[in-house]
Design an enzyme around this catalytic site. Structure first.
Site, PDB file in Angstrom:
ATOM      1  CG  ASP A 132      -1.950   1.377   1.427  1.00  0.00           C
ATOM      2  OD1 ASP A 132      -2.098   1.712   0.088  1.00  0.00           O
ATOM      3  OD2 ASP A 132      -2.318   1.396   2.306  1.00  0.00           O
ATOM      4  CG  ASN A 143      -5.548   2.115  12.028  1.00  0.00           C
ATOM      5  OD1 ASN A 143      -6.449   2.084  12.908  1.00  0.00           O
ATOM      6  ND2 ASN A 143      -6.020   1.460  11.120  1.00  0.00           N
ATOM      7  CG  HIS A 144      -2.835  -0.125   9.334  1.00  0.00           C
ATOM      8  ND1 HIS A 144      -3.683   0.867   9.094  1.00  0.00           N
ATOM      9  CD2 HIS A 144      -1.622   0.102   8.064  1.00  0.00           C
ATOM     10  CE1 HIS A 144      -3.355   1.792   8.078  1.00  0.00           C
ATOM     11  NE2 HIS A 144      -2.304   1.156   7.558  1.00  0.00           N
ATOM     12  CG  ASP A 192      -2.728   6.814   7.366  1.00  0.00           C
ATOM     13  OD1 ASP A 192      -3.050   7.325   6.202  1.00  0.00           O
ATOM     14  OD2 ASP A 192      -3.000   5.571   7.523  1.00  0.00           O
ATOM     15  CG  ASP A 210      -5.141   8.625  -0.468  1.00  0.00           C
ATOM     16  OD1 ASP A 210      -4.554   7.782  -0.692  1.00  0.00           O
ATOM     17  OD2 ASP A 210      -5.505   8.916   0.900  1.00  0.00           O
ATOM     18  CD  GLN A 265      -2.846  -1.469   4.656  1.00  0.00           C
ATOM     19  OE1 GLN A 265      -3.975  -1.511   4.398  1.00  0.00           O
ATOM     20  NE2 GLN A 265      -1.893  -0.494   4.588  1.00  0.00           N
ATOM     21  CD  GLU A 298      -6.394   9.908   5.858  1.00  0.00           C
ATOM     22  OE1 GLU A 298      -6.649   9.628   4.772  1.00  0.00           O
ATOM     23  OE2 GLU A 298      -5.912   8.743   6.693  1.00  0.00           O
ATOM     24  NE  ARG A 306      -1.909  11.909   5.802  1.00  0.00           N
ATOM     25  CZ  ARG A 306      -2.384  10.772   5.441  1.00  0.00           C
ATOM     26  NH1 ARG A 306      -1.933   9.799   6.007  1.00  0.00           N
ATOM     27  NH2 ARG A 306      -3.301  10.781   4.907  1.00  0.00           N
TER      28      ARG A 306
HETATM   29  C1  NOJ Z   1      -5.006   6.876   4.209  1.00  0.00           C
HETATM   30  C2  NOJ Z   1      -3.926   7.051   3.307  1.00  0.00           C
HETATM   31  O1  NOJ Z   1      -4.042   8.499   2.590  1.00  0.00           O
HETATM   32  C3  NOJ Z   1      -3.930   5.993   2.242  1.00  0.00           C
HETATM   33  O2  NOJ Z   1      -3.065   6.285   1.011  1.00  0.00           O
HETATM   34  C4  NOJ Z   1      -3.745   4.469   2.861  1.00  0.00           C
HETATM   35  O3  NOJ Z   1      -3.960   3.683   1.905  1.00  0.00           O
HETATM   36  C5  NOJ Z   1      -4.920   4.321   4.026  1.00  0.00           C
HETATM   37  N1  NOJ Z   1      -4.596   5.528   4.934  1.00  0.00           N
HETATM   38  C6  NOJ Z   1      -4.257   3.208   4.950  1.00  0.00           C
HETATM   39  O4  NOJ Z   1      -3.103   3.578   5.590  1.00  0.00           O
END
Ligand code: NOJ
Length: 550
Positions: free
Chosen positions: A60, A102-103, A200, A312, A168, A242, A198
């Site tokens: 990812d 988060n993961h 996530d 994204d 993840q 985010e 930043r």
């Molecule tokens: C948000 C990120 O902007 C995105 O690119 C990512 O795939 C997911 N979180 C998972 O970490």
């Protein structure tokens, strides 16, 4: 410059692996980025946000880390990273990095240990269920690519939770050891010299996941705790989060309601992003006016981060179906341009038909709205997307530096590049590159440099208050103002294509030698503000007055 550097910053987001390759292996690296810092300094950005830099199987794009205390060896060494921080600092540029906690990747040693035995010291670092959870097929973030949020792990003989892809696994935020580890990770990078993170997926980090409950409660106290920790370690560090949630939930991410912001400093304004797209698509500023009106009041020190494009898809899920359809029809009409049933996987220039006037209008508008602007690499030269690539990779192609092979990104064999450079059509590197635009004072790049320089003289945008100017306007025109201790700026943006004339004479009494400071063309004197000309897709940034005592 106000006390809080991030309020008047210009943030530039880049992925090191697609930015500049110094050693010819086809992957961008820290030394390549160091070589481009002068370019970034000239552009006027003051803070770099680096997409994930940790070792990762890259399933990812790095948002699946296997070691939070190191850098991906493809990008260089920790020494190279420290050198980057030093060289950036020399040029007055700060660096923040993605904090993706988060993961982890399922390849992370913690998860490998956790799955190997119920007695592993890391077992409770993740979220498990003995039986198939009833909400197994709910809450997917990537519909189409992801089919469940709980997967069975045969080695562990248990189900594990993953808000994102299967590879993840979510960390268990309720485990105090996980919390301590997250703090330790932030300490490590702050000690090396980053200016913040930043963060996530914040709503998911603080989710107290329970099998069978898709609406698990959230533990906001962790954000308070983390903020305090980060701030003690480095007083001027920021958390930029985010959190793509409903507007009424946003204030609690900034603070606990006690008055001053004691959680996240800055939040990406996803609501504004969708509405900006809607306004551009409909050539009607109403959605932006609504956004300015509906913006929750922020606690002291709280700040929005505005953006048009990020790494994204453009997420249109918070628009109504009609609104979303209008944006898709205009900017992403082909199914191949759409993603996850809610978004668009394109860059801005092609979405706006590569129309220079329209691109300038869109960015002038973003940069004049309240908050700290965030710019995605390549947007400053009007790069395009490659829809032949999968999913979000379409907008993650290498930076186009020059006419050289691979657009000057790398000397590697084109077959070996991390991702192909766009080399065909109107957005191919032969037509869109830094070298060409640097030599051309009328280029989009030159415009961005001028616009960002102008922003430096308009601190009211970042640290003042922004309001819609509610007087009769020709169709398509947005008038807004930013007020701060340094004075007042007034902005006109014409989202429509017709030339118009605007009457702002109600502001005349406040004016003190008003002048245009940024325009799409020469409009002549602003006069008594009663007959301001404005071309189709035109814009005027007007300094209404400036305080002499500040
Ligand atoms: C948000 C990120 O902007 C995105 O690119 C990512 O795939 C997911 N979180 C998972 O970490």
């Amino acid at each position: 410059m106000g006390d809080r550097w991030y309020s008047e910053a210009v943030v530039y987001c880049l992925d090191v692996d697609t930015y500049a390759d110094s050693d010819g292996d086809g992957v961008g690296d820290f030394r390549g980025l160091i070589g481009r810092l002068d370019y970034l300094a000239r552009l006027g950005v003051t803070c770099l946000w680096l997409n994930p830099i940790h070792p990762s199987p890259n399933q990812d794009d790095g948002y699946d880390a296997t070691d939070f205390y190191n850098v991906d060896p493809r990008l260089g060494t920790l020494g190279d990273f420290a050198e980057l921080l030093h060289q950036a600092q020399n040029r007055g540029i700060r660096v923040i990095i993605d904090l993706v906690v988060n993961h982890t990747s399922d390849q992370h040693p913690w998860f490998q240990s956790a799955r190997s035995s119920p007695d592993s010291p890391y077992r409770d670092w993740y979220v498990w269920a003995d039986h198939e959870p009833a909400d197994r097929h709910q809450g997917m973030v990537f519909p189409g690519e992801q089919h469940e949020t709980w997967s069975y792990d045969r080695t562990a003989k248990a189900w594990y939770y993953h808000r994102f892809y299967k590879f993840q696994p979510d960390l268990n935020i309720e485990n105090p050891k996980v919390r301590e580890e997250i703090k330790k990770i932030t300490s490590f990078w702050l000690q090396l010299g980053v200016s913040g993170f930043r963060m996530d997926a914040v709503p998911f980090i603080i989710e107290q996941t329970e099998p069978g409950n898709p609406n698990a409660p959230k533990d906001f106290d962790f954000l308070t705790d983390l903020r305090q920790h980060v701030q003690w370690r480095r007083g001027d560090a920021v958390l930029l989060a985010e959190a793509n949630v409903e507007p009424d939930q946003l204030p609690v991410y900034f603070g606990d309601g006690s008055g001053s912001g004691n959680r996240i400093h800055m939040l990406f304004d996803f609501m504004l992003n969708g509405r900006l797209m809607l306004a551009l698509a409909r050539e009607d500023p109403e959605a932006i006016i609504d956004a300015l009106r509906d913006t929750p009041k922020l606690p002291t020190g709280g700040q929005w981060a505005t953006f048009l494009r990020n790494h994204d898809e453009i997420d249109l899920s918070r628009l109504t179906a009609d609104q979303r359809n209008d944006v898709l029809a205009k900017f992403g009409p082909d199914e191949n341009m759409q993603l996850y049933g809610r978004g668009i996987r394109r860059r801005l220039a092609p979405m706006l038909g590569n129309d220079r006037r329209h691109i300038e209008l869109a960015y002038a508008l973003q940069f004049s709205l309240r908050g700290t602007p965030v710019l995605r690499y390549g947007e400053e030269i009007g790069m395009g997307e490659n829809l032949a690539l999968d999913g979000r990779d379409a907008i993650r192609t290498p930076m186009q530096w020059s006419y050289k092979e691979n657009g000057g990104f790398s000397t590697a064999d084109p077959e070996k590049l991390i991702r192909p450079v766009i080399d065909k059509g109107d957005f191919g590197y032969q037509k869109v590159n830094v070298t060409a635009q640097r030599a051309d004072s009328t280029s989009l790049l030159a415009w961005f440099e001028r616009m960002i320089r102008t922003l430096r003289e308009a601190p009211e945008i970042g640290s003042g208050s922004t309001t819609h100017i509610d007087v009769p306007m020709p169709a398509g025109v947005l008038a807004h103002r930013a007020d701060g201790p340094t004075g007042t700026m007034v902005f006109l943006h014409n989202l429509g294509t017709e030339d118009v004339e605007v009457d702002l004479s109600t502001l005349a009494a406040e004016a003190d030698l008003p002048i245009d400071v940024l325009t799409d063309r020469g409009y002549g004197d602003v006069g008594k503000l009663d007959s301001l000309k404005l071309g189709g897709h035109g814009y005027r940034w007007i300094r209404l007055c400036r305080s002499t005592t500040y």
